[in-house]
Write a protein that holds these residues in place. Structure first.
Motif, PDB file in Angstrom:
ATOM      1  N   THR A  34      11.608 -32.503  57.448  1.00 43.27           N
ATOM      2  CA  THR A  34      12.499 -32.231  58.572  1.00 43.27           C
ATOM      3  C   THR A  34      12.355 -33.348  59.601  1.00 43.27           C
ATOM      4  O   THR A  34      11.244 -33.780  59.896  1.00 43.27           O
ATOM      5  CB  THR A  34      12.119 -30.871  59.193  1.00 43.27           C
ATOM      6  N   LEU A  35      13.494 -33.807  60.130  1.00 42.68           N
ATOM      7  CA  LEU A  35      13.448 -34.889  61.118  1.00 42.68           C
ATOM      8  C   LEU A  35      13.359 -34.310  62.532  1.00 42.68           C
ATOM      9  O   LEU A  35      13.424 -33.096  62.730  1.00 42.68           O
ATOM     10  CB  LEU A  35      14.679 -35.780  60.946  1.00 42.68           C
ATOM     11  N   ASN A  36      13.202 -35.208  63.489  1.00 46.06           N
ATOM     12  CA  ASN A  36      13.008 -34.774  64.861  1.00 46.06           C
ATOM     13  C   ASN A  36      14.172 -35.195  65.768  1.00 46.06           C
ATOM     14  O   ASN A  36      14.798 -34.357  66.405  1.00 46.06           O
ATOM     15  CB  ASN A  36      11.683 -35.382  65.365  1.00 46.06           C
ATOM     16  N   ALA A  37      14.482 -36.500  65.762  1.00 52.46           N
ATOM     17  CA  ALA A  37      15.469 -37.015  66.724  1.00 52.46           C
ATOM     18  C   ALA A  37      16.908 -36.816  66.256  1.00 52.46           C
ATOM     19  O   ALA A  37      17.825 -36.845  67.075  1.00 52.46           O
ATOM     20  CB  ALA A  37      15.210 -38.491  66.977  1.00 52.46           C
ATOM     21  N   ALA A  38      17.109 -36.631  64.960  1.00 55.28           N
ATOM     22  CA  ALA A  38      18.462 -36.433  64.427  1.00 55.28           C
ATOM     23  C   ALA A  38      18.726 -34.934  64.312  1.00 55.28           C
ATOM     24  O   ALA A  38      18.120 -34.257  63.479  1.00 55.28           O
ATOM     25  CB  ALA A  38      18.586 -37.084  63.049  1.00 55.28           C
ATOM     26  N   GLN A 182       1.735 -36.109  59.961  1.00 54.75           N
ATOM     27  CA  GLN A 182       2.591 -36.789  60.939  1.00 54.75           C
ATOM     28  C   GLN A 182       3.172 -38.017  60.272  1.00 54.75           C
ATOM     29  O   GLN A 182       2.486 -39.028  60.156  1.00 54.75           O
ATOM     30  CB  GLN A 182       1.756 -37.233  62.156  1.00 54.75           C
ATOM     31  N   MET A 183       4.394 -37.932  59.816  1.00 55.27           N
ATOM     32  CA  MET A 183       5.016 -39.076  59.150  1.00 55.27           C
ATOM     33  C   MET A 183       6.235 -39.536  59.957  1.00 55.27           C
ATOM     34  O   MET A 183       6.848 -38.741  60.669  1.00 55.27           O
ATOM     35  CB  MET A 183       5.475 -38.689  57.734  1.00 55.27           C
ATOM     36  N   ASN A 184       6.559 -40.797  59.812  1.00 57.35           N
ATOM     37  CA  ASN A 184       7.738 -41.350  60.491  1.00 57.35           C
ATOM     38  C   ASN A 184       8.787 -41.778  59.480  1.00 57.35           C
ATOM     39  O   ASN A 184       8.470 -42.021  58.308  1.00 57.35           O
ATOM     40  CB  ASN A 184       7.342 -42.570  61.329  1.00 57.35           C
ATOM     41  N   ASP A 185      10.005 -41.896  59.969  1.00 59.43           N
ATOM     42  CA  ASP A 185      11.127 -42.358  59.150  1.00 59.43           C
ATOM     43  C   ASP A 185      11.907 -43.376  59.991  1.00 59.43           C
ATOM     44  O   ASP A 185      12.498 -43.007  61.009  1.00 59.43           O
ATOM     45  CB  ASP A 185      12.026 -41.148  58.798  1.00 59.43           C
ATOM     46  N   ALA A 186      11.840 -44.647  59.593  1.00 64.30           N
ATOM     47  CA  ALA A 186      12.640 -45.679  60.282  1.00 64.30           C
ATOM     48  C   ALA A 186      13.873 -45.917  59.418  1.00 64.30           C
ATOM     49  O   ALA A 186      13.745 -46.319  58.252  1.00 64.30           O
ATOM     50  CB  ALA A 186      11.839 -46.959  60.438  1.00 64.30           C
ATOM     51  N   ILE A 187      15.033 -45.627  59.966  1.00 67.65           N
ATOM     52  CA  ILE A 187      16.256 -45.728  59.151  1.00 67.65           C
ATOM     53  C   ILE A 187      16.887 -47.108  59.388  1.00 67.65           C
ATOM     54  O   ILE A 187      17.287 -47.437  60.511  1.00 67.65           O
ATOM     55  CB  ILE A 187      17.232 -44.586  59.508  1.00 67.65           C
ATOM     56  N   ASP A 325      12.815 -42.423  63.689  1.00 69.75           N
ATOM     57  CA  ASP A 325      12.706 -40.961  63.754  1.00 69.75           C
ATOM     58  C   ASP A 325      11.338 -40.553  63.183  1.00 69.75           C
ATOM     59  O   ASP A 325      10.586 -41.401  62.683  1.00 69.75           O
ATOM     60  CB  ASP A 325      13.871 -40.304  62.984  1.00 69.75           C
ATOM     61  N   SER A 326      11.047 -39.275  63.264  1.00 70.73           N
ATOM     62  CA  SER A 326       9.747 -38.800  62.774  1.00 70.73           C
ATOM     63  C   SER A 326       9.891 -37.371  62.276  1.00 70.73           C
ATOM     64  O   SER A 326      10.943 -36.740  62.455  1.00 70.73           O
ATOM     65  CB  SER A 326       8.727 -38.837  63.912  1.00 70.73           C
ATOM     66  N   MET A 327       8.799 -36.891  61.680  1.00 75.99           N
ATOM     67  CA  MET A 327       8.795 -35.511  61.190  1.00 75.99           C
ATOM     68  C   MET A 327       8.912 -34.574  62.399  1.00 75.99           C
ATOM     69  O   MET A 327       8.297 -34.832  63.437  1.00 75.99           O
ATOM     70  CB  MET A 327       7.460 -35.292  60.495  1.00 75.99           C
ATOM     71  N   GLY A 328       9.702 -33.516  62.260  1.00 80.28           N
ATOM     72  CA  GLY A 328       9.914 -32.609  63.393  1.00 80.28           C
ATOM     73  C   GLY A 328       9.441 -31.197  63.109  1.00 80.28           C
ATOM     74  O   GLY A 328       9.097 -30.842  61.972  1.00 80.28           O
ATOM     75  N   ASN A 329       9.449 -30.395  64.183  1.00 82.88           N
ATOM     76  CA  ASN A 329       8.937 -29.020  64.081  1.00 82.88           C
ATOM     77  C   ASN A 329       9.990 -27.986  63.722  1.00 82.88           C
ATOM     78  O   ASN A 329       9.700 -26.798  63.711  1.00 82.88           O
ATOM     79  CB  ASN A 329       8.318 -28.604  65.419  1.00 82.88           C
ATOM     80  N   GLY A 330      11.231 -28.422  63.508  1.00 84.34           N
ATOM     81  CA  GLY A 330      12.248 -27.449  63.099  1.00 84.34           C
ATOM     82  C   GLY A 330      13.151 -27.038  64.240  1.00 84.34           C
ATOM     83  O   GLY A 330      13.055 -27.559  65.348  1.00 84.34           O
TER      84      GLY A 330
END
Ligand code: DP6
Length: 339
Positions: A34-38, A182-187, A325-330
């Protein structure tokens, strides 16, 4: 007037859902982060009803959007028995995305996630299985949306040897190694023109695909592997599985009867650079792809400073934009007002 709002994030699949039966019943299991900022914010206003059929006005980013409104009406017709609010009220639905549509970030996942959560809340549903029901109902709008109801990692689809996964809704994965918490996703935005072939059309092409049987078996195998990897924290194995999944997805598109290719020269260049950074500079990074040309670079948050500086130095000039972006809490409830 009563107003209910929910925010639901997008998600990025590590093991891909590609191929489905009616009602978004998947042909294989899939796992996402699950993402956080998107995310999508959806606010539902309840008004007095004047007709017997479903009464909905839909605004996307402040404007009437007839295309989206039509899609939502089809969804609501199909799911109306689950949402008593549709019998009792006329609805105005307002949605906004935190990310531009053109970036290819899966907007149907966050859109149907937020809509299902909002409509369930508006229907007064509060039982203990609220999230499971929201995941089930989000799936009926868009398959990947069922994985946008919880934070962290989610599994969707029946899998031998796993106690509770279902084809009808997603479940959160709870046993996660500290290295993957805690993982990140750079798109890396390689291309932001709208894609030529929709995901629904792509799923459909799996029906008579020569490689379908093996692809579904591979994905189920990878889903089991991924569950183990997320428990044990092996980044090398993680990179291997996630990259095979990304390229298998695109291989299916390129080898279907009506073949198409969404990868661009810039995608291949970015993939090669990510692999170089991993192999030569020993960075803990790997990539995945959605149904589009943009590259999602996945890495641990702990290594963020170093990796971001490498991405800026080696990749920034080759791509249009990098969205961090990064992993999110939902999802979260934004409001529930009754004036
Ligand atoms: C490549 O969920 O967009 O992102 O069920 O037709 O709405 P529908 O398809 P959708 O497909 C997503 C495909 C994918 C892989 C994934 O998210 O697992």
């Amino acid at each position: 007037m009563k107003k209910i709002g929910w925010r639901s994030p997008s998600n990025i699949a590590f093991v891909k859902y590609w191929g489905k039966g009616p009602g978004q019943i998947p042909c294989n299991a899939s796992i996402s982060m699950t993402l956080n900022a998107a995310y999508t914010d959806t606010v539902i206003e309840l008004h007095e009803k004047h007709r017997n059929d479903i009464e909905v006005s839909y605004f996307f980013e402040g404007k009437i959007n007839p295309d989206f409104e039509r899609k939502i009406l089809v969804y609501l017709e199909q799911t109306k028995d689950f949402y008593p609010v549709l019998r009792e009220h006329a609805l105005t639905i307002r949605s906004e995305n935190s990310f531009p549509h053109s970036t290819g970030i899966a907007s149907s996942a966050s859109a149907f996630g937020a809509l299902a959560l909002g409509l369930l809340s508006a229907s007064g549903y509060e039982e203990g299985d609220f999230n499971q029901r929201a995941s089930f109902l989000a799936r009926l709008g868009s398959g990947s949306a069922c994985r946008s109801i919880y934070g962290g990692y989610n599994l969707w689809g029946k899998l031998d040897g796993q106690s509770n996964p279902s084809d009808e809704y997603a479940v959160p994965l709870t046993e996660i190694h500290p290295d993957f918490q805690q993982m990140n996703d750079a798109i890396l935005i390689v291309d932001d023109t709208p894609k030529k072939v929709s995901s629904s059309a792509g799923h459909h092409l799996m029906k008579d695909h020569w490689y379908a049987k093996n692809r579904f078996a591979q994905a189920d195998f990878h889903a089991k592997e991924m569950i183990k990897i997320l428990k044990t924290g092996d980044f090398q194995q993680f990179s291997s599985v996630i990259e095979q999944e990304a390229l298998a997805l695109h291989a299916m598109m390129m080898t279907s009867a009506e073949a198409y290719m969404l990868l661009k020269p810039g995608t291949i260049r970015a993939i090669e650079e990510v692999r170089k950074l991993r192999n030569e500079y020993k960075l803990k990074i790997c990539f995945t792809l959605d149904a589009g040309p943009n590259v999602h670079v996945i890495y641990p948050k702990d290594d963020e400073k170093q990796i971001v500086s490498y991405l800026e130095d080696h990749l920034r000039s080759q791509v249009k934009e990098i969205i961090y972006d990064s992993m999110g809490n939902g999802p979260k409830q934004l409001m529930i007002e009754d004036n």
